[in-house]
Design a protein around this motif. Structure first.
Motif, PDB file in Angstrom:
ATOM      1  N   ASP A  40       8.685   9.794   2.498  1.00 31.46           N
ATOM      2  CA  ASP A  40       7.715  10.028   1.415  1.00 31.46           C
ATOM      3  C   ASP A  40       7.707   8.863   0.448  1.00 31.46           C
ATOM      4  O   ASP A  40       6.646   8.439  -0.043  1.00 31.46           O
ATOM      5  N   LEU A  41       8.904   8.309   0.175  1.00 34.32           N
ATOM      6  CA  LEU A  41       8.988   7.181  -0.744  1.00 34.32           C
ATOM      7  C   LEU A  41       8.285   5.964  -0.177  1.00 34.32           C
ATOM      8  O   LEU A  41       7.596   5.218  -0.888  1.00 34.32           O
ATOM      9  N   SER A  42       8.414   5.772   1.118  1.00 31.96           N
ATOM     10  CA  SER A  42       7.742   4.639   1.757  1.00 31.96           C
ATOM     11  C   SER A  42       6.221   4.786   1.658  1.00 31.96           C
ATOM     12  O   SER A  42       5.510   3.832   1.334  1.00 31.96           O
ATOM     13  N   ASN A  43       5.756   6.007   1.912  1.00 34.07           N
ATOM     14  CA  ASN A  43       4.305   6.236   1.825  1.00 34.07           C
ATOM     15  C   ASN A  43       3.815   6.044   0.392  1.00 34.07           C
ATOM     16  O   ASN A  43       2.731   5.496   0.146  1.00 34.07           O
ATOM     17  N   THR A  44       4.618   6.531  -0.554  1.00 35.82           N
ATOM     18  CA  THR A  44       4.230   6.394  -1.964  1.00 35.82           C
ATOM     19  C   THR A  44       4.147   4.928  -2.367  1.00 35.82           C
ATOM     20  O   THR A  44       3.241   4.506  -3.095  1.00 35.82           O
ATOM     21  N   ARG A  45       5.123   4.125  -1.900  1.00 35.03           N
ATOM     22  CA  ARG A  45       5.105   2.691  -2.217  1.00 35.03           C
ATOM     23  C   ARG A  45       3.855   2.020  -1.626  1.00 35.03           C
ATOM     24  O   ARG A  45       3.235   1.163  -2.260  1.00 35.03           O
ATOM     25  N   LYS A  46       3.481   2.464  -0.442  1.00 40.47           N
ATOM     26  CA  LYS A  46       2.278   1.889   0.176  1.00 40.47           C
ATOM     27  C   LYS A  46       1.037   2.235  -0.635  1.00 40.47           C
ATOM     28  O   LYS A  46       0.184   1.391  -0.902  1.00 40.47           O
ATOM     29  N   GLU A  47       0.962   3.558  -1.018  1.00 48.22           N
ATOM     30  CA  GLU A  47      -0.195   3.984  -1.808  1.00 48.22           C
ATOM     31  C   GLU A  47      -0.230   3.276  -3.152  1.00 48.22           C
ATOM     32  O   GLU A  47      -1.302   2.911  -3.655  1.00 48.22           O
ATOM     33  N   PHE A  48       0.910   3.101  -3.769  1.00 49.30           N
ATOM     34  CA  PHE A  48       0.975   2.398  -5.040  1.00 49.30           C
ATOM     35  C   PHE A  48       0.489   0.963  -4.903  1.00 49.30           C
ATOM     36  O   PHE A  48      -0.222   0.447  -5.769  1.00 49.30           O
ATOM     37  N   ALA A  49       0.866   0.317  -3.794  1.00 47.57           N
ATOM     38  CA  ALA A  49       0.419  -1.067  -3.572  1.00 47.57           C
ATOM     39  C   ALA A  49      -1.099  -1.120  -3.430  1.00 47.57           C
ATOM     40  O   ALA A  49      -1.763  -1.999  -3.992  1.00 47.57           O
ATOM     41  N   ASP A  50      -1.655  -0.135  -2.684  1.00 49.71           N
ATOM     42  CA  ASP A  50      -3.110  -0.110  -2.522  1.00 49.71           C
ATOM     43  C   ASP A  50      -3.806   0.133  -3.871  1.00 49.71           C
ATOM     44  O   ASP A  50      -4.813  -0.505  -4.199  1.00 49.71           O
ATOM     45  N   SER A  51      -3.267   1.102  -4.660  1.00 49.39           N
ATOM     46  CA  SER A  51      -3.864   1.400  -5.968  1.00 49.39           C
ATOM     47  C   SER A  51      -3.779   0.195  -6.886  1.00 49.39           C
ATOM     48  O   SER A  51      -4.704  -0.092  -7.654  1.00 49.39           O
ATOM     49  N   ARG A  52      -2.664  -0.500  -6.818  1.00 46.25           N
ATOM     50  CA  ARG A  52      -2.508  -1.692  -7.668  1.00 46.25           C
ATOM     51  C   ARG A  52      -3.540  -2.755  -7.314  1.00 46.25           C
ATOM     52  O   ARG A  52      -4.111  -3.414  -8.195  1.00 46.25           O
ATOM     53  N   LYS A  53      -3.812  -2.860  -6.025  1.00 46.08           N
ATOM     54  CA  LYS A  53      -4.811  -3.844  -5.584  1.00 46.08           C
ATOM     55  C   LYS A  53      -6.184  -3.476  -6.114  1.00 46.08           C
ATOM     56  O   LYS A  53      -6.934  -4.314  -6.636  1.00 46.08           O
TER      57      LYS A  53
END
Length: 293
Positions: free
Chosen positions: A51-64
């Motif tokens: 879940d943490l890995s997925n969250t980090r991915k989503e956070f990276a996309d949102s940041r972009k």
């Protein structure tokens, strides 16, 4: 004796070994439970890492995405600042033009203000005069109306008015009440129309000296007393009573009337018979006429 001691020691050791074995068995059970819980915790940790890995991915996309929107917002703000600056310059130009126009307007109308004021003052003065004249005209009209009314009344009074009436009762009066107005409903003469056959009341329209006459006929064996009234004030009485035959009563009243005064004939209080037929219709009449205005 030595054998017994060894036996005692042996028994003691057996008991100790049994307790130690039981403790070891209990420890083995606890260890199994702990391993089971460790495995479950491991599974939870693995799911949490996923879940943490997925969250980090989503956070990276949102940041972009946010970075792109921030860049667009900066550009919009920059364009807006330029538009505001341009608008400010245009407003300053409009302000300058407005000041110049106001100065020209003031210059043009400066010389006309005094003339306008004088013209307005003259108009107000003329309006005031017109209002005074109108008020005087209204007073004159009211006075004229009053004079016309007085003249009309004088003309009406000065003429020889034809005021007079004669009326009778169309049917016998039964069950006569106290102070009951006797309605003479059959009218033969009603010059001036001042007598009302529906109510039995004469209402004066032309002030003057009047004469009123009433004649009544009571049924055999009946007692009947009536009165002529002016504004319900008694002016004259009639009396009729006979134990066996018809009896009559009559009287005349001369009185001065003002406009609105009323004259009528009614039973005199309770001085009469109440039951059955009391007044005979054939010979009962009420008349009145103007002697002089």
């Amino acid at each position: 004796m030595v054998f017994d001691f060894k036996l005692v020691i042996y028994c003691f050791l057996c008991n100790c070994l049994s307790g130690i074995y039981a403790d070891i068995s209990g420890v083995n059970g606890d260890v199994s439970q702990i391993w089971k819980e460790l495995n479950e915790l491991k599974t939870v940790l693995l799911e949490t890492r996923l879940d943490l890995s997925n969250t980090r991915k989503e956070f990276a996309d949102s940041r972009k995405v946010l970075g792109q929107e921030l860049a667009n917002t900066k550009q919009t703000l920059k364009d807006t600042r330029q538009d505001l600056a341009e608008t400010k310059r245009e407003l300053n130009e409009i302000k300058k033009v407005t000041y110049r126009s106001k100065a020209q307007f003031d210059e043009i109308h400066k010389g006309n203000d005094q003339k306008r004021f004088l013209d307005t003052a003259n108009e107000l003065h003329e309006l005031q005069i017109d209002m005074q004249n109108m008020h005087q005209l209204q007073v004159d009209v009211q006075n004229l109306k009053a004079k016309m009314a007085a003249v009309q009344l004088q003309v009406k009074i000065s003429q020889t008015p034809r005021i007079g009436f004669t009326s009778t009762i169309s049917q016998d009066v039964v069950n006569l009440g106290d102070n009951q107005v006797i309605r003479f409903d059959r009218v033969y003469t009603n010059e001036g129309s001042d007598y009302n056959s529906l109510t039995g009341i004469f209402t004066c329209e032309i002030p003057g000296l009047y004469a009123f006459y009433v004649h009544t006929l009571a049924e055999p064996g009946k007692h009947l007393e009536t009165e002529i009234t002016k504004n319900l004030q008694i002016m004259a009485y009639t009396y009729a009573k006979d134990k066996e035959a018809y009896s009559s009563g009559s009287n005349m009243a001369v009185m001065t009337l003002q406009k609105g005064d009323t004259v009528l004939v009614r039973s005199h209080g309770s001085q009469h018979d109440h039951n059955g037929s009391v007044i005979d219709s054939g010979y009962t009449s009420f008349s009145g006429f103007l002697i002089a205005p």
